[in-house]
Write an enzyme that holds these catalytic residues in place. Structure first.
Site, PDB file in Angstrom:
ATOM      1  CB  CYS A 126       2.942   4.585   5.450  1.00  0.00           C
ATOM      2  SG  CYS A 126       3.142   3.051   6.381  1.00  0.00           S
ATOM      3  CD  GLU A 152      -0.360  -0.853   8.566  1.00  0.00           C
ATOM      4  OE1 GLU A 152      -1.121  -0.641   7.628  1.00  0.00           O
ATOM      5  OE2 GLU A 152       0.107   0.058   9.288  1.00  0.00           O
ATOM      6  CG  HIS A 156       2.280  -3.207   6.128  1.00  0.00           C
ATOM      7  ND1 HIS A 156       3.093  -2.860   7.188  1.00  0.00           N
ATOM      8  CD2 HIS A 156       2.013  -2.053   5.477  1.00  0.00           C
ATOM      9  CE1 HIS A 156       3.284  -1.553   7.181  1.00  0.00           C
ATOM     10  NE2 HIS A 156       2.652  -1.028   6.140  1.00  0.00           N
ATOM     11  CG  HIS A 161       5.349   0.396   2.459  1.00  0.00           C
ATOM     12  ND1 HIS A 161       4.770   1.601   2.137  1.00  0.00           N
ATOM     13  CD2 HIS A 161       4.766  -0.009   3.610  1.00  0.00           C
ATOM     14  CE1 HIS A 161       3.885   1.917   3.066  1.00  0.00           C
ATOM     15  NE2 HIS A 161       3.848   0.958   3.973  1.00  0.00           N
ATOM     16  CG  ASP A 183      -2.489 -13.442   0.122  1.00  0.00           C
ATOM     17  OD1 ASP A 183      -1.662 -12.763   0.761  1.00  0.00           O
ATOM     18  OD2 ASP A 183      -2.257 -14.616  -0.230  1.00  0.00           O
ATOM     19  CG  HIS A 184       0.721 -12.509  -2.633  1.00  0.00           C
ATOM     20  ND1 HIS A 184       0.344 -13.214  -1.505  1.00  0.00           N
ATOM     21  CD2 HIS A 184       2.047 -12.696  -2.747  1.00  0.00           C
ATOM     22  CE1 HIS A 184       1.396 -13.803  -0.982  1.00  0.00           C
ATOM     23  NE2 HIS A 184       2.457 -13.503  -1.717  1.00  0.00           N
ATOM     24  CG  HIS A 211      -0.386   0.338   2.520  1.00  0.00           C
ATOM     25  ND1 HIS A 211      -1.150   0.651   3.623  1.00  0.00           N
ATOM     26  CD2 HIS A 211       0.897   0.411   2.937  1.00  0.00           C
ATOM     27  CE1 HIS A 211      -0.364   0.888   4.657  1.00  0.00           C
ATOM     28  NE2 HIS A 211       0.871   0.754   4.276  1.00  0.00           N
TER      29      HIS A 211
HETATM   30 NI    NI Z   1       2.524   0.963   5.567  1.00  0.00          NI
END
Ligand code: NI
Length: 135
Positions: free
Chosen positions: A34, A125, A42, A40, A80-81, A15
């Protein structure tokens, strides 16, 4: 007495936190790392808890297999992914903070759960940061 059944799940996603109404400087100041333009990732950990009456015939609040399948369909298959900003409808115009991700997941699951249940989710997170959403 309140009995709840919980199931843990996991997904990886990328995100970027960004408010397009703000300058680059303000975005960087508020969102820090972020706000990285190239995104990047998580490792999100999710706990879904369903509370309600125990069924007299099964002895279950909810069949955990049904809960597992619901989480797979509504959350894992969807996120996911994925790059949350680019790949998902839910976050095309919604900043994918942990708060907003938790709220979206809660709503997706809530729509599919019988109204006799109370639904609470906890979204991690990072190992130390989590958000809860309940109703
Ligand atoms: Ni982040």
């Amino acid at each position: 007495m309140n009995i709840s059944v919980s199931r843990k799940a996991h997904f990886n996603a990328a995100h970027r936190l960004h408010n397009s109404n703000w300058s680059d400087e303000k975005n960087a100041r508020v969102f820090g790392k972020c706000n990285n333009p190239n995104y990047h990732g998580h490792n999100y950990n999710l706990t879904v808890s369903v509370a309600g009456p125990v069924d007299s015939e099964t002895g279950y609040v909810i069949d955990v297999k049904d809960l597992k399948d619901l989480i797979k369909t509504e959350v894992e298959d969807r996120f996911d992914h994925k790059n949350l900003n680019l790949d998902t409808e839910e976050f095309k115009n919604l900043n994918p903070t942990a708060e907003n991700i938790a709220a979206v997941i809660w709503k997706l699951l809530r729509e599919k759960l019988d109204e006799r249940y109370n639904l609470k989710i906890r979204l991690y997170e990072t190992e130390r940061n989590f958000v809860e959403c309940e109703g």
